[in-house]
Design an enzyme around this catalytic site. Structure first.
Site, short mmCIF file in Angstrom:
data_model
loop_
_atom_site.label_atom_id
_atom_site.label_comp_id
_atom_site.label_asym_id
_atom_site.label_seq_id
_atom_site.Cartn_x
_atom_site.Cartn_y
_atom_site.Cartn_z
N HIS A 1 0.82 -1.23 0.00
CA HIS A 1 0.00 0.00 0.00
C HIS A 1 0.85 1.27 0.00
O HIS A 1 0.43 2.30 0.51
CB HIS A 1 -0.99 0.01 1.17
CG HIS A 1 -1.77 -1.25 1.30
ND1 HIS A 1 -2.72 -1.64 0.37
CD2 HIS A 1 -1.68 -2.26 2.20
CE1 HIS A 1 -3.22 -2.81 0.73
NE2 HIS A 1 -2.60 -3.21 1.83
N ARG A 2 2.05 1.18 -0.56
CA ARG A 2 2.98 2.30 -0.66
C ARG A 2 3.37 2.86 0.72
O ARG A 2 3.72 4.02 0.87
CB ARG A 2 2.43 3.40 -1.57
CG ARG A 2 2.13 2.88 -2.98
CD ARG A 2 1.84 3.94 -3.98
NE ARG A 2 2.87 4.94 -4.11
CZ ARG A 2 4.01 4.82 -4.79
NH1 ARG A 2 4.28 3.71 -5.41
NH2 ARG A 2 4.86 5.81 -4.86
N LEU A 3 3.33 2.00 1.74
CA LEU A 3 3.74 2.38 3.09
C LEU A 3 5.20 1.95 3.28
O LEU A 3 5.55 1.20 4.19
CB LEU A 3 2.83 1.72 4.13
CG LEU A 3 1.33 2.03 3.97
CD1 LEU A 3 0.52 1.25 4.98
CD2 LEU A 3 1.08 3.52 4.08
#
Length: 191
Positions: free
Chosen positions: A169-171
């Site tokens: 999640h692009r974390l």
């Protein structure tokens, strides 16, 4: 971890085991004399606490840019591991003994190519380069090929090294090391 070179070694070892080609490939960013960015892929040929080494023709475009402005950036991107390492620093030429030692490890054809190529200069036809290669091959027949005087290496001494790890999640996870005299400080960055 407090040592960016130990972390680099660990990630680089994993990359050599997982990347299908050229785990030592890195993007090298330089600037022209008037400040325009320039980027290309080169191969890492040595590394340690004193820096990251690559080799090139000193008369090439990159050689001229490095001589004019020693501030550079490197980027390793290992897609198979979903990781990258960014390095910012400055370059200095390697000494002749280091350049000679590395040049001696190259394949004979690569050594001859270093003599035959006017890297980055206009070439009228591939046949011209092939003819120059044949001339150099004849010139050095039956003997070791010495390192050309215009071919050497550069050592990037890092001022900052950032490790980036892809997360769902692009974390993403980012850790930046910054040189502080003879030691390093580190901290996390927002993704």
């Amino acid at each position: 971890m407090t040592d960016p070179f130990a972390l680099f070694d660990s990630w680089f070892t994993e990359a050599r085991a997982s990347e299908p080609n050229d785990a030592n490939a890195m993007a090298l960013a330089t600037t022209t004399a008037d400040g325009h960015p320039s980027l290309r892929m080169v191969l890492l040929k040595g590394h340690g606490p004193d820096g990251f080494i690559f080799y090139t023709n000193l008369d090439s475009r990159k050689g001229g840019e490095l001589a004019a402005n020693p501030h550079v950036a490197l980027l390793f991107h290992w897609k198979s591991l979903r990781r990258q390492i960014r390095i910012e620093g400055s370059v200095t030429p390697v000494d002749d003994a280091t350049a000679d030692a590395y040049f001696a490890t190259r394949s004979r054809d690569s050594q001859l190519g270093a003599w035959a190529s006017d890297q980055s200069r206009p070439l009228d036809a591939r046949e011209t380069f092939e003819a120059r290669f044949a001339e150099v091959e004849t010139r050095f027949a039956g003997q070791d090929v010495p390192r050309p005087p215009r071919w050497s290496g550069w050592r990037v001494t890092p001022a900052a090294i950032e490790f980036w790890q892809d997360r769902a999640h692009r974390l993403h996870e980012r850790t930046r090391f910054t040189r502080d005299g003879d030691s390093w400080t580190s901290g996390l960055l927002y993704p």
